[in-house]
Design a protein around this motif. Structure first.
Motif, PDB file in Angstrom:
ATOM      1  N   ILE A   1       0.835  -1.203   0.000  1.00 15.13           N
ATOM      2  CA  ILE A   1       0.000   0.000   0.000  1.00 15.13           C
ATOM      3  C   ILE A   1       0.869   1.253   0.000  1.00 15.13           C
ATOM      4  O   ILE A   1       0.619   2.206  -0.754  1.00 15.13           O
ATOM      5  CB  ILE A   1      -0.957  -0.026   1.205  1.00 15.13           C
ATOM      6  N   ALA A   2       1.915   1.246   0.814  1.00 12.52           N
ATOM      7  CA  ALA A   2       2.805   2.411   0.867  1.00 12.52           C
ATOM      8  C   ALA A   2       3.547   2.612  -0.451  1.00 12.52           C
ATOM      9  O   ALA A   2       3.740   3.749  -0.904  1.00 12.52           O
ATOM     10  CB  ALA A   2       3.801   2.242   2.011  1.00 12.52           C
ATOM     11  N   SER A   3       3.947   1.522  -1.093  1.00 16.45           N
ATOM     12  CA  SER A   3       4.695   1.633  -2.346  1.00 16.45           C
ATOM     13  C   SER A   3       3.857   2.241  -3.463  1.00 16.45           C
ATOM     14  O   SER A   3       4.399   2.794  -4.424  1.00 16.45           O
ATOM     15  CB  SER A   3       5.220   0.263  -2.778  1.00 16.45           C
ATOM     16  N   LEU A   4       2.524   2.134  -3.339  1.00 19.09           N
ATOM     17  CA  LEU A   4       1.626   2.661  -4.371  1.00 19.09           C
ATOM     18  C   LEU A   4       1.106   4.060  -4.034  1.00 19.09           C
ATOM     19  O   LEU A   4       0.281   4.599  -4.763  1.00 19.09           O
ATOM     20  CB  LEU A   4       0.463   1.687  -4.583  1.00 19.09           C
ATOM     21  N   GLY A   5       1.570   4.622  -2.919  1.00 19.36           N
ATOM     22  CA  GLY A   5       1.249   6.010  -2.617  1.00 19.36           C
ATOM     23  C   GLY A   5       0.072   6.223  -1.699  1.00 19.36           C
ATOM     24  O   GLY A   5      -0.378   7.372  -1.544  1.00 19.36           O
ATOM     25  N   ALA A   6      -0.425   5.165  -1.068  1.00 19.99           N
ATOM     26  CA  ALA A   6      -1.502   5.312  -0.089  1.00 19.99           C
ATOM     27  C   ALA A   6      -0.927   5.064   1.307  1.00 19.99           C
ATOM     28  O   ALA A   6       0.269   4.784   1.471  1.00 19.99           O
ATOM     29  CB  ALA A   6      -2.645   4.353  -0.394  1.00 19.99           C
ATOM     30  N   TYR A   7      -1.783   5.170   2.329  1.00 16.35           N
ATOM     31  CA  TYR A   7      -1.327   5.010   3.706  1.00 16.35           C
ATOM     32  C   TYR A   7      -2.110   3.874   4.353  1.00 16.35           C
ATOM     33  O   TYR A   7      -3.344   3.827   4.260  1.00 16.35           O
ATOM     34  CB  TYR A   7      -1.535   6.302   4.497  1.00 16.35           C
ATOM     35  N   ALA A   8      -1.390   2.951   5.001  1.00 15.59           N
ATOM     36  CA  ALA A   8      -2.034   1.783   5.603  1.00 15.59           C
ATOM     37  C   ALA A   8      -2.144   1.935   7.113  1.00 15.59           C
ATOM     38  O   ALA A   8      -1.163   2.265   7.787  1.00 15.59           O
ATOM     39  CB  ALA A   8      -1.249   0.523   5.271  1.00 15.59           C
ATOM     40  N   VAL A   9      -3.344   1.702   7.639  1.00 16.87           N
ATOM     41  CA  VAL A   9      -3.558   1.517   9.068  1.00 16.87           C
ATOM     42  C   VAL A   9      -4.014   0.067   9.237  1.00 16.87           C
ATOM     43  O   VAL A   9      -4.469  -0.562   8.279  1.00 16.87           O
ATOM     44  CB  VAL A   9      -4.587   2.502   9.640  1.00 16.87           C
ATOM     45  N   SER A  10      -3.903  -0.484  10.448  1.00 14.66           N
ATOM     46  CA  SER A  10      -4.099  -1.928  10.544  1.00 14.66           C
ATOM     47  C   SER A  10      -4.777  -2.360  11.829  1.00 14.66           C
ATOM     48  O   SER A  10      -4.731  -1.659  12.848  1.00 14.66           O
ATOM     49  CB  SER A  10      -2.747  -2.645  10.427  1.00 14.66           C
TER      50      SER A  10
END
Length: 315
Positions: A25-34
């Motif tokens: 997700i980070a590599s594609l320019g979004a932000y991940a919460v979990s």
């Protein structure tokens, strides 16, 4: 920055699970919460054990994130308990995210079943109808879907490497969050997997090298040590990991390999020497001749004296 909530297990090898979700997700320019549902003790060989988090803990993680940053795209992975599944279903109904991806996880990379039948049945009945996009391996389609024919199911090949299915579903979530429609997101996600997930990706384990070192140790110490823990300690790994490596490389357990070495050595001495059985037993670390005889008969179906007698009769 667009935010995506991933609800899944933790993979301590980093190849799949929440670690891989965040990386993709980070590599594609979004932000991940979990929110983590299960902690796996895992490496490049496979899963050693699980710790499934309580449903209340999963609920607390999801609500803490959703109440604050309001992610509109949710990706769901490993769910191993019905009460955890119920929590996730309730939260999806309550907070109504715009897009829900479910990455069905039925078996580990080694083929071990990860879900009990009751969990699988509840996923089929309660979760799938709430999902916008469902990812399924072709060989597992009937197990996951039953007789249902759903328009939002998308297949991955059975030959996909460990982590590729995860990368695909996370990429779909990321592309949708960044504004693509579902069809475009799927196409881009497949291209991303082909481009970025080659066989060399991920950490390389020491399995084959360790197995060869184990065989050398067995060859040197089988007369005095038949305990798997001894060899694991010499190799500075756990007995569980050593067992995984041996099974992956040879299909046998460490104990099978040690016992076979001992048995072959005993057979050689019985054939080629006239040593008393008691002396052969002592040479191979047995505390008594009775223990020696019991071991050899279990391995070969013959007592040492019967084996020696048959050998002499055929020579």
């Amino acid at each position: 920055m667009k935010t995506i909530l991933t609800i899944t297990g933790s993979d301590s090898s980093g190849i799949s699970g929440v670690q891989a979700d965040i990386r993709t997700i980070a590599s594609l320019g979004a932000y991940a919460v979990s929110a983590i549902t299960s902690i796996t003790m895992q490496n490049t060989i496979g899963i050693q054990s699980f710790y499934d988090l309580p449903a209340a803990t999963v609920r607390g993680q999801v609500e803490a994130v959703v109440n604050d940053v309001e992610p509109q795209v949710v990706k769901i992975g490993m769910i191993r308990r019905t009460d955890v599944l119920q929590v996730i279903v309730d939260l999806i109904v309550k907070y109504k995210p715009l897009f829900v991806v479910y990455d069905s996880i039925l078996r580990s990379a080694n083929g071990d079943l990860l879900l009990a039948p009751d969990v699988l049945a509840q996923i089929r009945q309660q979760l799938l109808p709430l999902c916008s996009f469902v990812v399924v391996r072709r060989s597992e389609a009937r197990d996951i879907l039953g007789e249902e024919v759903l328009p939002n199911v998308h297949f991955v090949d059975d030959a996909a490497l460990h982590g590729q299915q995860n990368a695909f579903s996370s990429a779909v979530a990321a592309f949708v969050a960044l504004g693509d429609d579902m069809s475009t997101a799927e196409r881009k996600a497949r291209e991303f997997v082909v481009r970025g997930m080659q066989p060399k990706a991920g950490p390389q384990g020491v399995g084959t090298k360790l197995f060869n070192r184990f065989l050398t140790l067995v060859d040197n110490h089988f007369r005095t040590n038949s305990d798997v823990a001894f060899y694991a300690d010499c190799l500075n790994v756990t007995a569980t990991y050593l067992a995984q490596v041996c099974h992956r490389v040879s299909g046998k357990s460490p104990k099978n390999i040690i016992d076979r070495q001992v048995t072959e050595s005993i057979a050689t001495e019985l054939r080629q020497s006239d040593k008393p059985l008691q002396e052969i037993a002592a040479d191979h670390g047995f505390s008594s001749q009775a223990h020696f005889s019991k071991f050899y008969k279990k391995q070969t179906g013959l007592s040492p004296s019967d084996y020696r007698r048959r050998t002499l009769q055929t020579t």
